[in-house]
Structures are given as structure tokens and as C-alpha cells.
Write a protein that holds these residues in place. Structure first.
Motif, PDB file in Angstrom:
ATOM      1  N   ALA A  20       0.817  -1.214   0.000  1.00  0.00           N
ATOM      2  CA  ALA A  20       0.000   0.000   0.000  1.00  0.00           C
ATOM      3  C   ALA A  20       0.851   1.264   0.000  1.00  0.00           C
ATOM      4  O   ALA A  20       0.498   2.252  -0.655  1.00  0.00           O
ATOM      5  CB  ALA A  20      -0.935  -0.011   1.214  1.00  0.00           C
ATOM      6  N   ALA A 111      -4.399  -1.411   3.307  1.00  0.00           N
ATOM      7  CA  ALA A 111      -4.284  -2.808   2.909  1.00  0.00           C
ATOM      8  C   ALA A 111      -5.357  -3.623   3.620  1.00  0.00           C
ATOM      9  O   ALA A 111      -5.858  -3.250   4.674  1.00  0.00           O
ATOM     10  CB  ALA A 111      -2.898  -3.340   3.258  1.00  0.00           C
ATOM     11  N   ALA A 143      -3.225  -7.398   0.617  1.00  0.00           N
ATOM     12  CA  ALA A 143      -1.927  -7.755   1.219  1.00  0.00           C
ATOM     13  C   ALA A 143      -1.606  -9.207   0.957  1.00  0.00           C
ATOM     14  O   ALA A 143      -2.436 -10.011   0.714  1.00  0.00           O
ATOM     15  CB  ALA A 143      -1.985  -7.495   2.718  1.00  0.00           C
TER      16      ALA A 143
END
Length: 143
Positions: A20, A111, A143
Motif C-alpha cells: 500500500a 491494505a 496484502a
């Protein structure tokens, strides 16, 4: 363009920022905007649970998180990116939503793990709560 981007991270889980953070940096660089990096130290949930922790637990937890956030920002955010750090203590999604309003961001980047129906049914997901309640767009990076 997104001039003010809020990146939310979990300091205990690098997966919450490894994918992210580069996305947020790229968006901020493209607009020559500002990146706000936020982490939330979760509260204990109930007074009953709170009773099992030392009296200065919140102070210790926030102090450790602040040091970890400073370290992460120093190491991972490029020098050419304007950045501001935010650290909060409490319910994660509520603190994120409050910060969205306070910094008047254009975009939230966060994320999230791959959906797990049982876990979501039992405890929910902070990303899900933020997406449903956010007044601005949210970019969820898997993720």
C-alpha cells in the motif's frame, strides 16, 4: 488528482504497508500532494479486559507505536514526499474515519487481507468498515 492521501498502517504487520505504501507514494508524487501516514493502537475493548493490563499500558503502547511509526516513515518514505504522521489510540475504524475528516483527505489507501467469510462474520474487517463509512474514496490494496 489526489492532493491529500491518508495511508493507514498496522505497525505490527508489515503486510499492511508493504504494497500500500508504494501506491500511496506514487499517487502523492503524481499530484505533488501530501501523504498522511496513520496507525492506530487498538484499545482493549472492555473495562473487564482493561483490568488485566498495567495502569500505564496505554502510555507504553502509544510510546512504542510512536517510535515505530517514526522509524517506518524515516526509512520507507522518500525524502521528496511531504509527509505527516498520525497516531491514535482506540477503535481502529472510528479513529481512521475521524482522521479522514480532520485532514480533509481526498483518498484513503489501506491494505486488507483476502476476504474470509467466517472471520468477517465474527469480527468484521476494519477496511470494510472504513470503505462503507468513508466520505472519500478508499483504495484497498490486497496484502
Amino acid at each position: 488528482m489526489f492532493n491529500i492521501v491518508l495511508l493507514t498502517i498496522d505497525l505490527n504487520h508489515p503486510a499492511s504497508w508493504e504494497k500500500a505504501l508504494p501506491q500511496a507514494v506514487e499517487l502523492v508524487r503524481a499530484s505533488k500532494g501530501k501523504l498522511h501516514v496513520m496507525s492506530v493502537v487498538p484499545d482493549m475493548g472492555t473495562p473487564l479486559v482493561e483490568g488485566f493490563f498495567p495502569d500505564d499500558f496505554e502510555e507504553q503502547a502509544v510510546g512504542a507505536a510512536n517510535a515505530a511509526l517514526n522509524d517506518l516513515v524515516t526509512k520507507e518514505i522518500p525524502d521528496d514526499v511531504k509527509v505527516k504522521q498520525h497516531l491514535a489510540f482506540g477503535k481502529i475504524h472510528k479513529k481512521i474515519l475521524k482522521t479522514i475528516e480532520e485532514v480533509e483527505c481526498d483518498l484513503v489507501v489501506m491494505a486488507s487481507h483476502k476476504p474470509d467469510r467466517v472471520r468477517e462474520f465474527l469480527v468484521g474487517s476494519n477496511a470494510d468498515r472504513v470503505v462503507r463509512r468513508s466520505p472519500v474514496s478508499v483504495l484497498v490494496v490486497r496484502a
